[in-house]
Design a protein around this motif. Structure first.
Motif, short mmCIF file in Angstrom:
data_model
loop_
_atom_site.label_atom_id
_atom_site.label_comp_id
_atom_site.label_asym_id
_atom_site.label_seq_id
_atom_site.Cartn_x
_atom_site.Cartn_y
_atom_site.Cartn_z
N SER A 66 -15.72 33.87 5.76
CA SER A 66 -15.87 35.31 5.58
C SER A 66 -16.45 35.93 6.84
O SER A 66 -17.66 35.95 7.04
CB SER A 66 -16.77 35.62 4.38
OG SER A 66 -16.93 37.01 4.25
N ILE A 67 -15.58 36.44 7.67
CA ILE A 67 -16.02 37.14 8.88
C ILE A 67 -16.70 38.45 8.50
O ILE A 67 -17.68 38.85 9.12
CB ILE A 67 -14.82 37.37 9.83
CG1 ILE A 67 -14.30 36.02 10.31
CG2 ILE A 67 -15.22 38.25 11.00
CD1 ILE A 67 -13.05 36.09 11.12
N VAL A 70 -20.42 38.03 7.79
CA VAL A 70 -21.19 37.93 9.03
C VAL A 70 -21.31 39.31 9.68
O VAL A 70 -22.38 39.70 10.15
CB VAL A 70 -20.54 36.92 10.00
CG1 VAL A 70 -21.25 36.91 11.34
CG2 VAL A 70 -20.52 35.53 9.38
N ALA A 73 -23.94 41.35 7.89
CA ALA A 73 -25.31 40.95 8.23
C ALA A 73 -25.71 41.45 9.62
O ALA A 73 -26.82 41.95 9.82
CB ALA A 73 -25.45 39.44 8.14
N VAL A 74 -24.80 41.32 10.58
CA VAL A 74 -25.08 41.79 11.95
C VAL A 74 -25.27 43.30 11.96
O VAL A 74 -26.21 43.83 12.57
CB VAL A 74 -23.95 41.37 12.92
CG1 VAL A 74 -24.07 42.06 14.26
CG2 VAL A 74 -23.95 39.86 13.09
#
Length: 129
Positions: A66-67, A70, A73-74
């Protein structure tokens, strides 16, 4: 031992750190709500997904990647960091600059008598050598 501990706690850095942790936690909750409730759905709508975590998911041999998770979150971290910087760090730095620019009082500019006496003794010893 207690005196050393009291001095450690009384230092500005420790107090600043404690305030930063408390305010950072409070800002994290606010910024997370804005990001999760408004920004992530807006970005996900652009990609045609229900949320940002659903963007760019793929599977390789039953392993889920799951890009979007991520990226979420970033993005959340960057928003919290920006909020802390612009609403806590910048105002505190400006306040410290204003405090430094205040002129010193005459009491602080003139050293105490014992310091003056020690300087005279030092200068007299230098002249003898």
């Amino acid at each position: 031992m207690l005196k050393g501990f009291r001095e450690f706690i009384g230092r500005g850095n420790v107090v600043d750190l404690a305030v930063a942790v408390v305010l950072g936690t409070a800002f994290t909750a606010i910024v997370s709500a804005i990001v999760e409730g408004f920004i992530n759905p807006l970005i996900a709508a652009i990609f045609g997904q229900p949320d940002l975590a659903s963007v760019a998911n793929f599977t390789i041999r039953d392993a889920q990647f799951s890009i979007g998770l991520v990226l979420a979150a970033v993005f959340n971290f960057l928003c919290v960091a920006a909020a802390v910087y612009f609403f806590i760090v910048t105002p505190i730095n400006k306040l410290r600059e204003l405090q430094k620019k205040e002129p010193e009082s005459e009491e602080e500019a003139t050293p105490p008598e014992d310091i003056l006496l020690l300087r005279e003794i030092r200068d007299a010893l230098r002249e003898r050598v």
